[in-house]
Scaffold this active site. Structure first.
Site, PDB file in Angstrom:
ATOM      1  N   GLU A  41      21.258  59.182  36.042  1.00  0.00           N
ATOM      2  CA  GLU A  41      21.264  57.945  36.823  1.00  0.00           C
ATOM      3  C   GLU A  41      19.864  57.340  36.931  1.00  0.00           C
ATOM      4  OE1 GLU A  41      23.786  56.133  38.137  1.00  0.00           O
ATOM      5  OE2 GLU A  41      25.123  57.494  37.068  1.00  0.00           O
ATOM      6  N   CYS A 196      31.918  42.883  30.319  1.00  0.00           N
ATOM      7  CA  CYS A 196      31.390  41.783  31.145  1.00  0.00           C
ATOM      8  C   CYS A 196      29.868  41.750  31.016  1.00  0.00           C
ATOM      9  CB  CYS A 196      31.820  41.981  32.598  1.00  0.00           C
ATOM     10  SG  CYS A 196      31.514  40.558  33.675  1.00  0.00           S
ATOM     11  N   CYS A 203      35.790  38.207  27.583  1.00  0.00           N
ATOM     12  CA  CYS A 203      36.787  38.037  28.649  1.00  0.00           C
ATOM     13  C   CYS A 203      38.214  38.262  28.156  1.00  0.00           C
ATOM     14  CB  CYS A 203      36.664  36.655  29.268  1.00  0.00           C
ATOM     15  SG  CYS A 203      35.038  36.326  30.005  1.00  0.00           S
ATOM     16  N   CYS A 212      39.982  36.617  37.660  1.00  0.00           N
ATOM     17  CA  CYS A 212      38.529  36.429  37.747  1.00  0.00           C
ATOM     18  C   CYS A 212      38.246  34.960  38.012  1.00  0.00           C
ATOM     19  CB  CYS A 212      37.861  36.865  36.444  1.00  0.00           C
ATOM     20  SG  CYS A 212      36.088  36.524  36.370  1.00  0.00           S
TER      21      CYS A 212
END
Length: 351
Positions: A41, A196, A203, A212
């Site tokens: 992370e 995205c 899309c 959306c």
């Protein structure tokens, strides 16, 4: 008019996407080891997956546990991080490992609020560790997730703005499911990373496009809002390169600031250089995230300037600094900023 996703339906679609298309075979996946998850992370902050993978694997090979990392020297840690950028991440990682070792007996804490108190760990990273390692229903909000949420719910404004960030966190927490949270969080990051995307999002294959708001309004490019532009500053420095008996003089940067803890070439201002005795090499520009560094390398050729370099070993503009001579075959064993490493390798190739 398109209605936005309800939290329950949103989470269900995201989890469905994870099981069908989510990334499941990265080196830090398929483990509950909080150390490996935490390391990944931190490395993935502002860095792409393909760049991180070899660094992660080399890091884990040298420091397989949080105890190993805690017991490593600063130079060892920085050498393994060299080239990955944003070096404060490495310094904080090392500090946090030492805290886990000394205060938690080498056992990584599970509580998200406790995790967040460790150096270099913010709210989103703590949430990711808690969900991936311990299965807790904690929300995340990294750059990818911000983009997905901003577009789906048409949340206007730059995410760095406090009001906008608060709105995004509110939506992130509302949508995070109590079950399969790890799958949900991984899929949210995956959607932002591969579907995205910042530019040219696909899309047509996005599981969230049906509701959306940005997609239905043909306003994808407006979300998330862009950071207000400021004039990009620049800084000019002179790097002194002194090579003697196959050894080069290097400075160790102070722990904080740019390239903190790494070994770099001595820096001087122009007025301190001795005209005519330094060989001017090809200048170059190194771009940081927030400013440009204009570097003029100067090869030391005279005794007078060798004395100048020695003097600047202790009174350079990077003061306080630790200085030492390194043999050229040691350069791969210490932490060097990428532009310093490239410059020295180039000189060696032509020497």
């Amino acid at each position: 008019m398109t209605k936005p996703w309800s939290p329950t339906d949103f989470a269900a679609k995201v989890i469905e996407y994870y099981h069908a298309h989510g990334r499941k075979h990265l080196p830090w996946q398929n483990t509950k080891d909080p150390y490996k998850i935490w390391l990944s992370e931190i490395m993935l902050q502002q860095t792409q997956v393909t760049t991180v993978i070899p660094y992660f694997e080399r890091f884990i090979q040298s420091f397989p546990t949080v105890t190993d990392l805690a017991q490593a020297t600063d130079d060892q840690v920085m050498q393994h991080w060299s080239g990955l950028g944003y070096y404060s991440r490495a310094r904080n990682l090392h500090k946090a490992a030492q805290i886990v070792e000394s205060e938690y007996s080498g056992v990584f804490p599970q509580d998200p609020e406790t995790i967040e108190t460790l150096p270099g760990i913010g709210r989103s990273t703590a949430g990711a560790i808690a969900s991936f390692a311990f299965g807790l229903p904690t929300a995340i909000l990294d750059g990818n997730v911000k983009r997905v949420l901003a577009r789906c719910y048409a949340i206007e404004g730059w995410p760095g703005n406090g009001k906008v960030l608060k709105a995004l966190w509110k939506r992130a927490e509302a949508n995070t499911p109590q079950q399969e949270t790890a799958a949900y969080n991984q899929a949210m990051m995956d959607l932002g990373a591969v579907v995205c995307t910042r530019t040219k999002p696909d899309c047509t294959i996005c599981p969230l496009s049906k509701h959306c708001l940005a997609y239905s309004n043909d306003s994808i490019e407006q979300y998330p809002g862009k950071k207000p532009k400021k004039a990009r500053p620049s800084k000019s420095v002179y790097w002194l390169i002194s090579i003697h008996q196959d050894k080069v003089l290097l400075h160790k940067r102070p722990p904080s600031g740019i390239w903190g803890g790494l070994w770099t070439l001595p820096e001087v201002v122009q007025s301190e250089t001795t005209s005519g005795d330094l060989q001017t090499l090809e200048p170059f520009v190194h771009k940081f995230s927030h400013y440009d560094l204009q570097v003029q390398p100067l090869l030391v050729t005279s005794k007078a300037d060798k004395a100048l370099v020695e003097k600047n070993s202790h009174t350079s503009i990077m003061e306080p600094a630790q200085a030492d001579w390194f043999s050229l075959n040691q350069l791969s064993e210490i932490g060097l900023p990428t532009p310093v490493s490239k410059l020295l390798m180039k000189l060696l190739e032509h020497s």
